[in-house]
Every structure is written in structure tokens, then in C-alpha cells.
Enzyme design. Sequence first.
Site, short mmCIF file in Angstrom:
data_model
loop_
_atom_site.label_atom_id
_atom_site.label_comp_id
_atom_site.label_asym_id
_atom_site.label_seq_id
_atom_site.Cartn_x
_atom_site.Cartn_y
_atom_site.Cartn_z
N CYS A 26 50.65 75.42 29.79
CA CYS A 26 50.13 76.59 29.05
C CYS A 26 50.98 76.85 27.81
O CYS A 26 52.06 77.43 27.90
CB CYS A 26 50.11 77.81 29.96
SG CYS A 26 49.50 79.29 29.13
N CYS A 66 51.59 80.53 27.04
CA CYS A 66 52.60 81.16 27.90
C CYS A 66 54.01 80.73 27.50
O CYS A 66 54.93 81.54 27.47
CB CYS A 66 52.41 80.77 29.37
SG CYS A 66 50.71 80.76 29.93
N ASP A 67 54.20 79.44 27.27
CA ASP A 67 55.56 78.90 27.20
C ASP A 67 55.97 78.37 25.82
O ASP A 67 57.14 78.04 25.61
CB ASP A 67 55.71 77.75 28.23
CG ASP A 67 55.49 78.25 29.65
OD1 ASP A 67 55.84 79.42 29.91
OD2 ASP A 67 54.98 77.50 30.49
#
Length: 318
Positions: free
Chosen positions: A141, A144-145
Site C-alpha cells: 500500500c 499507507c507507507d
Amino acid sequence: MSEAPEHIKTLIIGSGPAGYTAAIYAARADLKPVVYTGLEPGGQLTTTTEVDNFPGYPEGVDGPTMMVQLQQQAERFGTDVRIGMATAVGFSKESGGLHRVTIDDNKEVLAETVIISTGATAKYLGLPSEQRLRGGGVSACAVCDGFFYKGQDVAIVGGGDTAAEEATYLANICNKVTMLVRKDQMRASKAMQHRVTSTPNIDLRYNTEIDEVLGDMVVEGLRMVNNQTGEKEEIAITGLFIAIGHKPNTDIFKGQLDMDDAGYLVTEGKSTKTNIPGVFASGDVQDKEYRQAVTAAGTGCMAALDAERYLATIETLV
Ligand code: NDP
């Protein structure tokens, strides 16, 4: 399965942000929710480290902690959270009919309404070096990261819309993005392909796959292989993003609920209604586009409100 089936007012299948948010709303509306957590209590976020983009956590929060807090919040209002996996379903097509759900192959429940929040599972390549470094620089992701790799060199695998979108997202944050596409063309829409090819710091490699992810504890590099020539090349990177698709967790609903070609549950208009009265779907199981904790939580809230309205209608009919 000799015991008489347990009667449940609101059954929630799945314990990610969608399931727990549905539970918070359902419990506060006195819909007596029971959550069956599934095999991965807490869902996909329990495999993430830091969650920096969920509103209300100015310093960020680690995924497992956030999921425990969501569970506690749902329990505070009386949600019954149980470890268990829905293994079969027999939905009633009648409005007001009871829905039969089998748990762990050995227990049956009859639910007045069901909220499905079983999520989707990110696909991985399956290479031993990739699996070893999940959480150590390998992520599924970018939204997300990606932030953790600000100014650094990263790579992304995949040629679909997700890979194209995430590559351009990463290119905004990172120094350089090497994009590995296994065929000689991308599957992404023409518009998305154009965005990739016109972004100067994306190094697009066709016919290219990963031979090995390099690094002991954290990702340090990548050995790539050209699948036409067999030529190998090593590059230094700190983050590797896998964007080769997700599999919605909908196998047990096949033949009963409407799904799209990829197996995502189809919901009606802006609602969370499935084609079966009293069965609602929220979170990634019905959303292949946004797939964020906050959007999943939003649709979890919607599902609880839809379930509340449905129960009110059938109670009126009785
Ligand atoms: P897709 O299934 O569309 O694409 C997967 C990509 O990964 C393909 O390029 C595929 O290659 C590649 N791939 C699969 N397995 C491997 C492997 N083992 N090694 C290397 N590459 C591999 O998934 P997406 O997640 O991209 O998209 C899912 C759906 O969501 C699509 O319908 C998409 O249009 C939609 N979507 C829409 C968005 C939007 O509208 N903004 C954003 C994101 C997704 P190959 O082509 O060779 O099979």
C-alpha cells in the site's frame, strides 16, 4: 451441529475498520451486534506498522493498536466480539427472512440482518525474499507507507491502474521510482499510462520481473530480470511496493450475492445494500477503488444505518 441455531439480531462478519465501525453504530442503536472476527482479527491494518493518515491521530498510530482501540470502542457499547470465521451462508431472499450463517463449520446462527466486512487480501508475488521483508520495506500500500520513503529510491511492481496510480503517488514523494511491468505493455487505462510515462522520475521497465529482493532485515535493493533476454540487473532501493491486485474475500458468498467480475460485492447506488434484503456490505469487500481505512470506516457506518432502517421497516411490517 446438533445445537439449535443461535438467534442474532445484527451479525457483522469481519473485524477491520469497516466491521468495527459498523459495530459501534449498531451497538449504539441497540441492534445487539455480534462481530465474528475472521482469521485475521483486526484485518489488513494489523499487518501495517504506522498509520499516519487516519484522522484524529496527530502523531500517527500503529495499525494493531488502532484496531485494538476500535474493538474496545465497539465493546464499550455492548458489541459481542467473537473469534470465528463464517464458513458458509444461506441467505433468505424474503424481506424479514432470517439469514443462516455457519461459523467455523460447526456452529449455526440465524441473523435478522448481516453486515459483510470481510475485506480484501493484497496479492503478493510469493518470492521467499519478498515474504521475509514484508514490514521491512516491502509493502502492498503506497498510500499507507509511501511517506516513510520520502526522498528515497523505491520500486513498484504491477502494470494495472493501482500500480500506475501508486507509482505517480510515490514519484511525488520519492527521489526515483523504478516500475516493473512483466509484459511489454501495461494493463492500466491509457490516461493512467500517460501519467506514468510523463512523470520524469519514474523509470518504467517492461518485460521485467523481480529475481530477488536484497537485504537481510530491511530492503536494500532489488535484482531484476528481463524475462525476454534473461539479463539481470541490481538496483539500490529502500522500499518495494507490490501492486499486482487484491482478492476480495467473497468466496463463501458466490452464487448468493451479486459480484463484479473480480469478485467484489456489488452494492446499490450510494447505499451498502446487496441484492439480498437485510444483507449489507461495507469496506474493501465492496470497494476496489479507494481501499482506505477511513473510507472503510465510513461505509461501515453507512451499513449500520442501512441495517437499522431495514430492521425498522420489517418490524413495522410484522
Ligand atoms: P489489475 O488486476 O487490474 O492489475 C494487476 C497488474 O499486476 C497487472 O498489470 C498484472 O500483469 C500484474 N501482475 C499480476 N500478477 C503479477 C505477478 N505475479 N508478477 C508481476 N506482475 C503481476 O489490479 P489493480 O489493482 O491494478 O486494479 C484492480 C481494479 O481496480 C481494476 O479494475 C482497476 O481498473 C481498478 N482501479 C481503478 C482505479 C481508478 O479508477 N482510479 C484505481 C485503482 C484500481 P498482467 O497485465 O501481465 O496480467
